[in-house]
Write a protein that holds these residues in place. Structure first.
Motif, short mmCIF file in Angstrom:
data_model
loop_
_atom_site.label_atom_id
_atom_site.label_comp_id
_atom_site.label_asym_id
_atom_site.label_seq_id
_atom_site.Cartn_x
_atom_site.Cartn_y
_atom_site.Cartn_z
N HIS A 58 28.51 14.61 31.72
CA HIS A 58 28.74 15.32 30.47
C HIS A 58 30.19 15.11 30.02
CE1 HIS A 58 25.64 17.59 32.69
NE2 HIS A 58 25.11 17.85 31.53
N THR A 59 30.41 15.26 28.73
CA THR A 59 31.78 15.45 28.26
C THR A 59 32.08 16.94 28.41
OG1 THR A 59 31.01 15.72 25.98
CG2 THR A 59 31.70 13.51 26.66
N VAL A 60 33.35 17.29 28.35
CA VAL A 60 33.77 18.68 28.61
C VAL A 60 34.67 19.16 27.47
CG1 VAL A 60 35.00 20.21 30.19
CG2 VAL A 60 33.68 18.29 31.09
N PHE A 91 41.17 16.13 34.49
CA PHE A 91 40.40 15.72 33.32
C PHE A 91 41.21 14.73 32.51
CE2 PHE A 91 38.70 19.90 34.40
CZ PHE A 91 37.33 19.71 34.27
N TYR A 92 40.51 13.98 31.65
CA TYR A 92 41.19 13.02 30.77
C TYR A 92 40.76 13.30 29.34
CZ TYR A 92 43.14 8.65 29.03
OH TYR A 92 43.88 7.73 28.34
N GLN A 93 41.74 13.56 28.47
CA GLN A 93 41.42 13.88 27.08
C GLN A 93 40.86 12.68 26.34
OE1 GLN A 93 44.64 15.76 25.01
NE2 GLN A 93 43.48 16.05 23.10
N LYS A 98 38.93 6.37 20.12
CA LYS A 98 39.40 5.60 21.27
C LYS A 98 38.28 5.48 22.31
CE LYS A 98 44.32 6.78 20.92
NZ LYS A 98 45.49 7.37 21.65
N GLU A 99 38.07 4.25 22.78
CA GLU A 99 37.04 4.02 23.79
C GLU A 99 37.43 4.66 25.12
OE1 GLU A 99 34.76 -0.10 22.66
OE2 GLU A 99 36.66 -0.28 23.74
N VAL A 100 36.42 5.06 25.86
CA VAL A 100 36.64 5.69 27.16
C VAL A 100 35.68 5.05 28.17
CG1 VAL A 100 34.97 7.52 26.70
CG2 VAL A 100 36.79 7.91 28.35
N THR A 101 36.07 5.05 29.43
CA THR A 101 35.24 4.46 30.48
C THR A 101 34.67 5.57 31.37
OG1 THR A 101 36.61 2.47 30.48
CG2 THR A 101 35.19 2.81 32.38
N ALA A 132 32.87 2.80 26.02
CA ALA A 132 32.37 3.03 24.67
C ALA A 132 33.17 4.13 23.99
CB ALA A 132 30.89 3.43 24.72
N LEU A 133 32.97 4.27 22.68
CA LEU A 133 33.52 5.42 21.98
C LEU A 133 32.79 6.67 22.49
CD1 LEU A 133 33.67 4.00 18.35
CD2 LEU A 133 35.61 4.41 19.87
N PRO A 134 33.44 7.83 22.51
CA PRO A 134 32.81 9.04 23.06
C PRO A 134 31.42 9.33 22.49
CG PRO A 134 35.13 9.44 22.69
CD PRO A 134 34.85 8.08 22.12
#
Length: 214
Positions: A58-60, A91-93, A98-101, A132-134
């Protein structure tokens, strides 16, 4: 991707004494990186059960008492070596542009032909690292194993990836079907082999001799 909200309190002190006091009170010290400055906060340990103790990702949304809300992903977690209690979470904002892994779980669907014939399914990678993008992060990566026969391997190249990029080499294996003592030959494979053998036999048979002229 689904999101989980964690209600927390910003930490004024980050020393060892205050950290120990938080843990004794049943709270988990956390940090959010990736923004202009790290955000130190704490939350009740039970608040993380649906985030940590699950195969899903999940995202948080970290919601602080002052009204601040930060969208992020879990980056690292530390457990007590004896009790398995959560000691600390990083956690990482994330940002919409911005793409995230992330490591995304693999979901196998279908009933493999090889398994039906006695083969054994071996899962090599239960999660795949994707970028990918969030808003394009999938909840899971679906892999159809229906047509996999004994000896077959499923590579990451078989996964449709229009909105995300898989951060593995093309020869990375997701799963494979191994043979076993109870395995039986696939009927279609037997027919193909018989057809090939018949063709080879016909090609190798000597030509009939022409009758001798009298």
């Amino acid at each position: 991707m689904k999101s989980i909200t964690i209600n927390g309190s910003q930490r004024e002190s980050v020393g060892k004494a205050s950290t120990k006091a938080l843990r004794n009170a049943g709270k988990v010290p956390c940090v959010v990186y990736g923004g202009e400055a790290p955000i130190h906060f704490s939350a009740d340990e039970i608040a993380f059960k649906d985030l940590v103790y699950t195969p899903n990702v999940h995202t948080v949304v970290v919601a602080l008492e002052d009204g601040t809300k930060v969208e992020c992903i879990l980056q690292d977690i530390q457990f007590h070596p004896v009790t398995d209690r959560i000691l600390h979470i990083d956690f990482y904002q994330i940002f919409d542009d911005k793409e995230v892994t992330m490591n995304i779980p693999v979901k196998l669907v279908g009933n493999s032909r090889g398994v039906r014939n006695g083969g054994v399914l071996r899962i090599v990678n239960r999660k795949l690292r994707v970028k990918a993008l969030p808003q394009d992060l999938p909840d899971f990566i679906e892999v159809d194993i229906t047509e996999m026969r004994i000896g077959a391997k499923m590579y990451v190249t078989a996964v449709e990836q229009e909105k995300f990029k898989i951060m593995h080499s093309d020869n990375a294996v997701i799963c494979q079907v191994r043979t076993s003592r109870t395995a039986v030959a696939d009927e279609d494979e037997e027919e193909e082999e018989e057809g090939e053998e018949g063709t080879e036999a016909a090609a190798e048979a000597p030509a009939a001799e022409a009758p001798a002229e009298e």
